[in-house]
Design a protein around this motif. Structure first.
Motif, PDB file in Angstrom:
ATOM      1  N   ARG A   1       0.836  -1.198   0.000  1.00  0.00           N
ATOM      2  CA  ARG A   1       0.000   0.000   0.000  1.00  0.00           C
ATOM      3  C   ARG A   1       0.872   1.250   0.000  1.00  0.00           C
ATOM      4  N   TRP A   2       0.388   2.284  -0.661  1.00  0.00           N
ATOM      5  CA  TRP A   2       1.087   3.560  -0.752  1.00  0.00           C
ATOM      6  C   TRP A   2       0.331   4.608   0.051  1.00  0.00           C
ATOM      7  N   HIS A   3       1.068   5.423   0.801  1.00  0.00           N
ATOM      8  CA  HIS A   3       0.443   6.518   1.541  1.00  0.00           C
ATOM      9  C   HIS A   3       1.235   7.798   1.312  1.00  0.00           C
ATOM     10  N   SER A   4       0.510   8.902   1.103  1.00  0.00           N
ATOM     11  CA  SER A   4       1.131  10.217   0.977  1.00  0.00           C
ATOM     12  C   SER A   4       0.254  11.250   1.658  1.00  0.00           C
ATOM     13  N   GLY A   5       0.810  11.919   2.669  1.00  0.00           N
ATOM     14  CA  GLY A   5       0.063  12.961   3.354  1.00  0.00           C
ATOM     15  C   GLY A   5      -0.211  14.162   2.487  1.00  0.00           C
ATOM     16  N   SER A   6       0.559  14.346   1.418  1.00  0.00           N
ATOM     17  CA  SER A   6       0.335  15.453   0.490  1.00  0.00           C
ATOM     18  C   SER A   6      -0.455  15.014  -0.734  1.00  0.00           C
ATOM     19  N   ALA A   7      -1.018  13.805  -0.690  1.00  0.00           N
ATOM     20  CA  ALA A   7      -1.840  13.263  -1.775  1.00  0.00           C
ATOM     21  C   ALA A   7      -1.049  13.087  -3.068  1.00  0.00           C
ATOM     22  N   ALA A   8       0.265  12.869  -2.960  1.00  0.00           N
ATOM     23  CA  ALA A   8       1.069  12.591  -4.149  1.00  0.00           C
ATOM     24  C   ALA A   8       0.689  11.219  -4.706  1.00  0.00           C
ATOM     25  N   PRO A   9       0.606  11.074  -6.027  1.00  0.00           N
ATOM     26  CA  PRO A   9       0.259   9.775  -6.599  1.00  0.00           C
ATOM     27  C   PRO A   9       1.374   8.775  -6.376  1.00  0.00           C
TER      28      PRO A   9
ATOM     29  N   VAL B   1      10.630   4.635   2.100  1.00  0.00           N
ATOM     30  CA  VAL B   1      10.914   3.601   3.103  1.00  0.00           C
ATOM     31  C   VAL B   1       9.650   2.777   3.300  1.00  0.00           C
ATOM     32  N   LEU B   2       9.842   1.586   3.833  1.00  0.00           N
ATOM     33  CA  LEU B   2       8.730   0.662   4.057  1.00  0.00           C
ATOM     34  C   LEU B   2       8.457   0.562   5.556  1.00  0.00           C
ATOM     35  N   LEU B   3       7.235   0.858   5.946  1.00  0.00           N
ATOM     36  CA  LEU B   3       6.797   0.663   7.321  1.00  0.00           C
ATOM     37  C   LEU B   3       6.091  -0.682   7.385  1.00  0.00           C
ATOM     38  N   GLU B   4       6.678  -1.613   8.138  1.00  0.00           N
ATOM     39  CA  GLU B   4       6.119  -2.960   8.223  1.00  0.00           C
ATOM     40  C   GLU B   4       5.255  -3.085   9.469  1.00  0.00           C
TER      41      GLU B   4
ATOM     42  N   VAL C   1       3.222  -0.518   4.535  1.00  0.00           N
ATOM     43  CA  VAL C   1       2.875   0.662   3.748  1.00  0.00           C
ATOM     44  C   VAL C   1       4.168   1.386   3.395  1.00  0.00           C
ATOM     45  N   ALA C   2       4.234   1.896   2.174  1.00  0.00           N
ATOM     46  CA  ALA C   2       5.389   2.664   1.726  1.00  0.00           C
ATOM     47  C   ALA C   2       5.082   4.148   1.846  1.00  0.00           C
ATOM     48  N   VAL C   3       6.053   4.900   2.372  1.00  0.00           N
ATOM     49  CA  VAL C   3       5.918   6.352   2.493  1.00  0.00           C
ATOM     50  C   VAL C   3       7.236   6.988   2.072  1.00  0.00           C
ATOM     51  N   ALA C   4       7.185   8.260   1.719  1.00  0.00           N
ATOM     52  CA  ALA C   4       8.415   9.006   1.432  1.00  0.00           C
ATOM     53  C   ALA C   4       9.182   9.222   2.729  1.00  0.00           C
ATOM     54  N   LEU C   5      10.494   9.148   2.648  1.00  0.00           N
ATOM     55  CA  LEU C   5      11.309   9.413   3.831  1.00  0.00           C
ATOM     56  C   LEU C   5      11.076  10.839   4.335  1.00  0.00           C
ATOM     57  N   THR C   6      10.882  11.788   3.430  1.00  0.00           N
ATOM     58  CA  THR C   6      10.610  13.159   3.859  1.00  0.00           C
ATOM     59  C   THR C   6       9.347  13.217   4.716  1.00  0.00           C
ATOM     60  N   GLU C   7       8.330  12.463   4.344  1.00  0.00           N
ATOM     61  CA  GLU C   7       7.103  12.443   5.144  1.00  0.00           C
ATOM     62  C   GLU C   7       7.355  11.812   6.504  1.00  0.00           C
ATOM     63  N   LEU C   8       8.087  10.708   6.534  1.00  0.00           N
ATOM     64  CA  LEU C   8       8.366  10.060   7.813  1.00  0.00           C
ATOM     65  C   LEU C   8       9.153  10.995   8.737  1.00  0.00           C
TER      66      LEU C   8
END
Length: 400
Positions: free
Chosen positions: A16-24, A106-109, A162-169
């Motif tokens: 799953r992909w997650h982006s707090g800025s709604a990036a595709p 990065v991957l959050l497991e 879930v995968a997120v951008a390192l900048t977001e993390l």
């Protein structure tokens, strides 16, 4: 549900992909580790290829900084520039920079795996390293901190990897530190604890305006005040501190409502401050209605930006248009607003006065203050000229 897909050890994986800025979700993902150079990472990211990091956590942060140096800084707003165009170009450059740096993932497991590099030892930054098998969001990288609590606050209960951008993390981790430490508010003599996605009250000048402006006439202990768009609840707490017997705080953001309730409870004000929403106005009328809307009429591109950008001045218009119908006789509305939008050429003073007049309101007075936050004195800030001249005002309004 958005997902990303990549191949690792000849196995195709999907998460799953997650982006707090709604990036595709990125269309192409490759695995990267400590062997990848900053030049290669920068080139791939600019081409739209995401890098799923499998190396050392601190090396990933260093790589991110190196990529940022290659991108340079957004253009500065200088004398003689058209302010509106310069601001537009500044936002575009920041957006491009965010997109490129957001390609390092990065991957959050879910914490149910076995083995891995984390053994619960202290990392170099003093945080505990993640340990698989403990449940929650786990960052399973060498020397990675324990991110479970911070991610739970931002994302809730995990629903698998879930995968997120390192900048977001990194933003999530920073928000957790703000929440733990809190922000000292001199007008309260106490700390306010911002949550992830809720704008932090680090600019004390607008809080001080509400703390010292003359109150509408009449006995305060029996009066009601509204705080619209309460965020952390800081202005609601200030109004309670000024003696209002009842304060109703609203917000349209569920995160802000939870944050305000938390702070009201911490400050011992739950008996006098009611937090309700999601809405702009609550029911009923008040002696005083305070609103500190986002100061710039532009479209926010992330949840946190909603504390800065108000698309088409929607919240400002909503406050002004609804004020007369929610004021008691003799009551006032206080609009707390910076003139930064005017200095950036995205709204004029005439525009603001026209909105006030169109809402059937008149200006009783105005109290001004200069900014004291560090960015106002930061000559390296691309918007330094506008920020250094900025004035924040409390407009006292009443029905015409």
């Amino acid at each position: 549900m958005s997902t990303i897909r990549w191949t690792e050890a000849d196995v195709v994986r999907t998460v799953r992909w997650h982006s707090g800025s709604a990036a595709p979700p990125p269309r192409r993902v490759v695995v990267a580790d400590d062997r990848m150079s900053a030049g290669t990472a920068h080139r791939l990211a600019r081409q739209g290829t995401a890098l799923l990091w499998r190396g050392d956590y601190h090396n990933a942060r260093q790589l991110l900084r190196a990529m940022g140096r290659r991108l340079g800084s957004p253009p500065s707003l200088g004398q003689g520039d058209d302010p509106a165009r310069a601001f537009h170009l500044h936002r575009e450059a920041r957006g491009r920079r965010a997109r490129v740096l957001g390609m390092l993932l990065v991957l959050l497991e879910d914490g149910s795996g076995e083995g891995g590099p984390g053994e619960g030892r202290p990392g170099e930054d003093g945080l505990r390293e993640g340990r698989p098998g403990q449940g929650g969001h786990v960052l399973n990288l060498r020397r990675a901190p324990d991110v479970r609590q911070a991610c739970a606050e931002a994302y809730g209960t995990p629903r698998g990897p879930v995968a997120v951008a390192l900048t977001e993390l990194l933003g999530v981790l920073g928000a957790h530190q703000w929440r733990v430490r809190g922000v000292q508010v001199p007008a309260l003599g106490a700390r306010v604890h911002p949550h992830y996605g809720v704008f932090s009250p680090v600019r004390g000048e607008y809080v001080d305006l509400v703390a010292r402006a003359p109150l509408p006439p009449g006995p305060v202990p029996a009066a009601t005040a509204f705080d619209l768009g309460t965020g952390t609840g800081v202005l609601a707490a200030v109004l309670a501190g000024r003696g209002f017997g009842r304060v109703v705080a609203t917000d349209v953001s569920p995160r802000a409502l939870a944050c305000a309730r938390d702070n009201v409870h911490r400050l011992g004000l739950a008996g006098r401050v009611t937090v309700t929403g999601p809405a702009l106005y609550p029911g009923g009328r008040a002696r005083l209605v305070v609103c500190n809307p986002p100061w710039l009429p532009a479209r926010p591109v992330s949840e946190l930006e909603r504390g800065v950008y108000d698309a088409d001045s929607a919240m400002l218009r909503g406050f002004l248009d609804g004020l007369t119908g929610h004021l008691e006789p003799g009551g006032e509305g206080w609009l707390v607003l910076s003139d930064l939008a005017e200095r950036l050429g995205v709204r004029t003073r005439a525009d603001l006065l026209s909105l006030i007049e169109a809402a059937g309101l008149r200006v009783l007075g105005r109290i001004d203050t200069r900014p004291r936050h560090p960015r106002a004195a930061d000559g390296a800030d691309p918007l330094h000229a506008a920020r250094a001249a900025e004035i924040t005002s409390l407009w006292r309004l009443a029905p015409a």
